[in-house]
Design an enzyme around this catalytic site. Structure first.
Site, PDB file in Angstrom:
ATOM      1  N   GLU A   1       0.827  -1.215   0.000  1.00 28.89           N
ATOM      2  CA  GLU A   1       0.000   0.000   0.000  1.00 28.89           C
ATOM      3  C   GLU A   1       0.861   1.265   0.000  1.00 28.89           C
ATOM      4  O   GLU A   1       1.918   1.316   0.630  1.00 28.89           O
ATOM      5  CB  GLU A   1      -0.884  -0.016   1.250  1.00 28.89           C
ATOM      6  CG  GLU A   1      -1.791   1.175   1.413  1.00 28.89           C
ATOM      7  CD  GLU A   1      -2.545   1.191   2.736  1.00 28.89           C
ATOM      8  OE1 GLU A   1      -3.529   1.937   2.838  1.00 28.89           O
ATOM      9  OE2 GLU A   1      -2.143   0.462   3.670  1.00 28.89           O
TER      10      GLU A   1
ATOM     11  N   LYS B   1      -9.479   2.724  -2.000  1.00 28.92           N
ATOM     12  CA  LYS B   1      -9.753   2.230  -0.646  1.00 28.92           C
ATOM     13  C   LYS B   1     -11.068   2.793  -0.096  1.00 28.92           C
ATOM     14  O   LYS B   1     -11.258   4.014  -0.012  1.00 28.92           O
ATOM     15  CB  LYS B   1      -8.590   2.608   0.274  1.00 28.92           C
ATOM     16  CG  LYS B   1      -8.625   1.978   1.655  1.00 28.92           C
ATOM     17  CD  LYS B   1      -7.350   2.336   2.404  1.00 28.92           C
ATOM     18  CE  LYS B   1      -7.241   1.638   3.748  1.00 28.92           C
ATOM     19  NZ  LYS B   1      -5.948   1.973   4.413  1.00 28.92           N
TER      20      LYS B   1
ATOM     21  N   CYS C   1      -5.521  -2.894   3.027  1.00 30.24           N
ATOM     22  CA  CYS C   1      -5.215  -2.792   4.459  1.00 30.24           C
ATOM     23  C   CYS C   1      -6.458  -2.885   5.358  1.00 30.24           C
ATOM     24  O   CYS C   1      -6.972  -3.966   5.583  1.00 30.24           O
ATOM     25  CB  CYS C   1      -4.422  -1.501   4.700  1.00 30.24           C
ATOM     26  SG  CYS C   1      -3.380  -1.547   6.187  1.00 30.24           S
TER      27      CYS C   1
END
Length: 259
Positions: free
Chosen positions: A41, A110, A144
Site C-alpha cells: 500500500e 480504498k 489494508c
C-alpha cells in the site's frame, strides 16, 4: 499460478526513490518467472499524508505508465499495490492492476479510511468494488483496513472472487491481528488470500512485514519475515472449487435474513 509478493521498505515522501526501488525489485522478482506480482500500500509516498496533495500521482498517470510498461515487457500480471492518486475531488488511495499485455485490468480506491492514522483527514474514500479478472480467474483488490470488514470482503466473493489481493501498510504492534484476519478471510470465503505488507518504518510507525499467501483451508503457503523480501508461492484455483463443493457455504447462505 505462481505469485510473488514484493515486501518493500518505502522512502517516506520520496516518490522518485520509490519508483526506482519498485522497478528494481519487480525486475528481480520477474526473473524467477512468476505469473503475477503484487506491491504494498501507498508504496510511492508512504504515510506522508500532510504533503499528499503535493506529492500524489495525478490520476495515477506515472504509476500506470511505469507498471503497464513493466507488465508488458516482463510478461507478468502486476497488482501494483496502491498509490496516492490526486483527482479534482481530492486524493484517493488507489490500486491499479495490469495484465501481462500491459492493459489496465482493474482499479480500486480504498473504501474504508483508517482514522487511527488520520487517513480520513487527507484522503477521499472509494465508492466501488475492487473486482477484476486475471487469466480467467475472478479476483478482488482490498487495501489494508478493508480486511477488518468481512461484509465488504463477502460482497466480492459472493460475486465469484476466488483470489483476494491485499496491499497494506500494517503496523507491527497489530501483527497478530494481521495474521488472524487474513486467515479468517481465507477460511470463511473459501478462497486464496495474497497479502503484501510493507517493511521498515516511517517517523511514526514500525511496520509488520509478514506478507503471505493463504489457501482456502486457511493454511499459510508462504510468509515473509519483517524485512525487505520477495516471497513466492504457487496456487491452484481447482482447490477453491473443491473446498466450496465440500463445504457449500455459498449455497447455504441466507442473505435475506442478514440485514
Amino acid at each position: 499460478m505462481k505469485i510473488s509478493l514484493i515486501q518493500l521498505d518505502i522512502a517516506f515522501g520520496n516518490p522518485a526513490a520509490n519508483y526506482a526501488a519498485a522497478e528494481q525489485r519487480i525486475r528481480e522478482a520477474a526473473a524467477a518467472g512468476p505469473d503475477c506480482l503484487i506491491l504494498p500500500e501507498l508504496w510511492t509516498t508512504g504515510y506522508d499524508l500532510t504533503r499528499l496533495e503535493r506529492i500524489a500521482d495525478p490520476d495515477g498517470q506515472e504509476t500506470k505508465a511505469l507498471m503497464s510498461a513493466l507488465a508488458k515487457e516482463l510478461g507478468v500480471h502486476i497488482v501494483a499495490g496502491s498509490v496516492a492518486s490526486s483527482r479534482p475531488a481530492g486524493v484517493t488511495n488507489s490500486m491499479y492492476v495490469f495484465d501481462r499485455s500491459g492493459g489496465l485490468a482493474g482499479e480500486y480506491s480504498k473504501l474504508h479510511l483508517f482514522r487511527l492514522m488520520d487517513e480520513h483527514l487527507y484522503l477521499q474514500p472509494g465508492e466501488a468494488k475492487g473486482l477484476f479478472t486475471l487469466d480467467n480467474a475472478r479476483c478482488a483488490g482490498l487495501i489494508c483496513y478493508d480486511i477488518r470488514f468481512p461484509e465488504w470482503v463477502r460482497a466480492h466473493t459472493a460475486q465469484g472472487a476466488e483470489l483476494l489481493f491485499v496491499s497494506a501498510e500494517w503496523p507491527k504492534p497489530r501483527l497478530a491481528h494481521w495474521r488472524a484476519l487474513l486467515i479468517s478471510r481465507a477460511i470463511e470465503n473459501q478462497c486464496y488470500v495474497i497479502a503484501c505488507n510493507r517493511a521498515g518504518a516511517d517517523p511514526a510507525n514500525q511496520f509488520a512485514g509478514h506478507s503471505m499467501i493463504i489457501d482456502p483451508w486457511g493454511d499459510v503457503i508462504c510468509e515473509a519475515g519483517e524485512g525487505e523480501e520477495i516471497v513466492t508461492g504457487e496456487i491452484d484455483l481447482h482447490k477453491v472449487r473443491e473446498v466450496r463443493k465440500q463445504i457449500p457455504v455459498f449455497a447455504d447462505r441466507r442473505p435475506e435474513l442478514y440485514s
